[in-house]
Structure formats: C-alpha cells, structure tokens
Write an enzyme that holds these catalytic residues in place. Structure first.
Site, PDB file in Angstrom:
ATOM      1  CD  GLU A 129      -2.708   0.799   2.712  1.00 31.26           C
ATOM      2  OE1 GLU A 129      -2.996  -0.359   3.071  1.00 31.26           O
ATOM      3  OE2 GLU A 129      -3.085   1.806   3.323  1.00 31.26           O
ATOM      4  CB  CYS A 142       2.915   7.733   2.865  1.00 32.10           C
ATOM      5  SG  CYS A 142       3.087   6.553   4.213  1.00 32.10           S
ATOM      6  CB  CYS A 149       5.384  -4.591  10.086  1.00 33.48           C
ATOM      7  SG  CYS A 149       6.451  -3.745  11.282  1.00 33.48           S
ATOM      8  CB  CYS A 153       2.978  -1.055  16.969  1.00 35.72           C
ATOM      9  SG  CYS A 153       4.724  -0.600  16.898  1.00 35.72           S
ATOM     10  CB  CYS A 156       0.353  -0.828  13.846  1.00 42.38           C
ATOM     11  SG  CYS A 156       0.869  -0.668  12.139  1.00 42.38           S
ATOM     12  CB  CYS A 370      -0.820   2.920   8.664  1.00 40.22           C
ATOM     13  SG  CYS A 370       0.622   1.982   8.335  1.00 40.22           S
TER      14      CYS A 370
END
Ligand code: SAH
Length: 393
Positions: A129, A142, A149, A153, A156, A370
């Site tokens: 993305e 961005c 990932c 977190c 997220c 995000c």
C-alpha cells in the site's frame, strides 16, 4: 521466519535478526543476491554499478546513463519504452536483468482532500500500500518498506499478519514512480511511514534513499524525506553516521518505559533512555531536528500526567512532536480521546515550550489506518477465491 515476528499472538519478544544476518534469514532481501542463476535487479543499481554491467555486456559506457535516465527520470515501465537503446541491447537486458515494475491494482481518491491510496502488486504477487498526500508545499508520497511488519505495535494494522519479506530498493522507488506517472504531477516529498519498519530493512532503505535523491534520478531533496522508526537503537546510530540530511521520526507513543511496553513490543528489546540517547546522537551527527510521533489513545496515554512526563523526557531536545489521534482498527479496542483531551495534552506540551502539532487526518473517506486498505483487499480476495493471503495472484 514466523518466529522472528514481534507480532506473534502472545506478543512475547523473540529477538531481532543481526543486521548482517537479515538477508539469509528473511530471504528475498537483497537486490542482488550474487547467485549465478538469479537476475540482477537493475532498477536497484547505482549509475556506477550499471556502467560496469553495461560494459560487461560489451556496450559503450554512455548507454548506462541513458538506461539510468529511462528508469529513474523518464520512469519507463519496461525496456520496450527505451527507444534510443539498440534493440539487441534491450534483448540482452531482458535476458539478464529483472525489471521491477509494480502493477497498480486499486486506486482510491478522497473527495475531501484529494489524498490518494494505492495498492500495488509486486512481481511475486505480494500486495503493498502507498499513499499520495497533496499539501500546499507539494505532493508527498508515503511508501511501504516491507511486506507486512514484525514489530507488533498493538494499534497498528500492518503488523497483524507479521512480516512476509523486505522490499528491495527498486520496489520502494517504483511506488513513487508509479504515482508520479499515474498522476502526472511531480512528487516533491517522501515519508517512509507505510507498512514496515524501515530500519529493519536497513541496507535496502539506504540505497533507496540514495537513488531517490540522486541528481540523475527524481532528485528529491533529502530535506524533504522523512523516515519513521519504532526505535531500533543500533540502526538509528548507524543512520546518524551516514550523515544524510533526512528527517528521522521516532514513534514514541508513551512517556515511560513501562507504558511503551504495553503498546510496542519493541520496548522489550530497547530501553527508552537508550532510544532517546540514539535520537540525541542523530541530531548531533546530522544537525536535523528530531520528530517524535505520539499516537493518542483514549484512556491509555492521554492524561495530563502523561503529557507532564513527556515534557520531562524531551527536555532540552531540539524536536517537534506530532500528536496522532489513534486510528481505530477493527482488531483492537483502541479509541481516540475526545477533542478536548487532545487539545489539553497539546496545550500542556506547548506550555513547556515544545513544538507540537495534532496531525490532520488525510483521506478519511478512503480507508482508515495505515495498512487497512491492504488488509481489506487481502481479506476480500481471500474470501472470494481462497488464495494466498499475501498475494494478488
Ligand atoms: N515502523 C515505522 C513506520 C510505520 S508506521 C514506525 O513504527 O515508525 C508510521 C506511524 O504511524 C508510526 O508512528 C506508527 O506508530 C503510526 N501508526 C500505526 N498505526 C496507527 C494507528 N492505527 N493509529 C495511529 N498511528 C498509527
């Protein structure tokens, strides 16, 4: 390498790869593996490397510059567009070099502020993305730095499925190139704040930054580039020593080590004091003012006491704080604080002379936080065809 993810369900910390070991452990990390049977990733090469490559094909060195400009200035989608290169040379390139070219699979444009979100399919079928934001000072993109990932977190969306693989320099570049081509508008600013932890993909990130700011490429000023990290101390220090002119943003999100651990498993690996020392070192080495990101989560880190503790932590530092109202994700219970609470938090920081802004939400109408657009896409395609959850093929 599922066991390497911070994002494992019980959230226990299980360790980071040593920088030098990443390539072997994560696979598909390097832009050139050196294996005889693998093609060179040509869009990740510097002009010097390209010149060597071109000479090894028996061509004149000036062809390297032509090729480089086709890739990084004219943003060619394939060798076919490179009409001033001899056909036979283009054939040789096709045979020996992989040409990274992302395929746009979804584009959403916000009716509110013109923000655009893109989903791109990589050559191996993974989906990433990227976002285009339009500001008065120019267009900012961005980008994602990894597929998934492993930092875990809690708030997220990008980290929920863990890490699939690192992105190559060319895959990071092509997010910018595709968007500039599709909009026909110059991209002047860049933030590495999409999916992934950029300092967990250090070598590829560095090369990407060099190629993006290169005068023979898009030549985006390093001063217009921001890299955001959850705080990998060794690599912050390494980056400081590169003396680039980019801005480093640190995802702080808490004003004490204990509270940070609740939100960010990476805090089990690094003490807050060490992270902040590394940030001071970054400023000393580069002269660039640090940015701190602080996601405000209702009832978790938004009290006046939290704000007070934060001023203590950042005392004497030349920095800017971005307060980000947490973007709620379906998988977690986190909520945004009331507007009044956020204003009070900001006022308290200002009273102590800290530069602070509450980040404006961009593209609210085109998929929230995000990583949410990608997650939504993956579950849609998975539901409909039972396919690979990380891919579009
Ligand atoms: N891994 C890097 C960059 C990716 S995320 C980092 O941790 O900095 C970019 C920023 O968005 C980080 O500050 C991250 O903590 C924040 N973020 C991620 N999800 C969010 C959410 N749902 N609401 C608010 N901020 C979020």
């Amino acid at each position: 390498m599922k066991e390497m993810n911070f994002a494992s369900p019980d959230m226990t910390y299980v360790g980071l790869a040593e920088p030098g070991r990443q390539a072997a452990e994560l696979g598909n990390t390097g832009f050139m593996t050196g294996k005889a049977d693998e093609k060179c990733d040509i869009k990740s090469c510097t002009l010097e490397e390209l010149t060597e490559e071109v000479i090894s094909f028996g061509e004149k060195p000036f062809r390297a510059k032509q090729l480089y400009q086709w890739m990084h200035q004219k943003l060619a989608r394939s060798y076919d567009e490179m009409t001033n290169l001899p056909k036979a040379f283009r054939e040789t390139l096709r045979e020996h070099c992989e040409y990274t070219s992302l395929l746009p699979v979804e584009r959403r444009v916000s009716k509110i502020d013109g923000t655009e979100k893109y989903l791109f399919c990589l050559n191996d079928g993974n989906v990433i993305e990227s976002v285009l934001m339009r500001y008065h000072f120019g267009n900012s993109v961005c980008i994602s730095s990894q597929v998934g990932c492993r930092m875990g977190c809690r708030f997220c969306a990008s980290t929920i499925g863990g890490l699939t693989r690192n992105l190559t320099p060319s895959e990071m570049l092509d997010q910018v190139y595709c968007i500039q081509r599709m909009t026909g508008e110059r991209v002047s600013h860049l933030v590495v704040m999409g999916t992934g932890e950029p300092l967990d993909n250090y070598d590829n990130l560095l090369r990407f930054l060099q190629l993006l700011s290169d005068e023979n490429g898009l030549h985006i000023s390093q001063r217009n580039i921001t890299v955001s990290t959850c705080g990998l101390v060794e690599n912050i220090r390494r980056l400081a020593e590169e003396r680039l002119q980019i801005t480093l943003a640190l995802s702080l999100h808490a004003s004490s080590q204990e509270k940070r651990k609740e939100l960010m498993p990476v805090a089990y690996r690094y003490e807050l004091d060490d992270v902040l020392d590394a940030c001071r070192y970054y400023f000393e080495q580069t002269g660039r003012r640090m940015t701190f990101e602080y996601s405000l989560v209702g009832g978790v880190n938004d009290t006046q006491a939290d704000a007070g503790q934060l001023t203590g932590l950042l005392k004497g530092m030349n920095c800017h704080i971005n307060l980000i109202p947490v973007n709620p994700i379906r998988e977690r219970e986190f909520v945004q604080p009331d507007r009044r609470v956020m204003e009070a938090f900001k006022n308290k920081l200002e009273k102590y002379g800290i530069n602070v802004t509450i980040r404006r939400e961009m593209g609210r109408d085109i998929a929230g936080a995000c990583g949410q657009l990608r997650k939504g896409y993956l579950s849609r395609t998975k539901d409909s065809a039972g396919e690979d959850p990380n891919g579009c093929t």
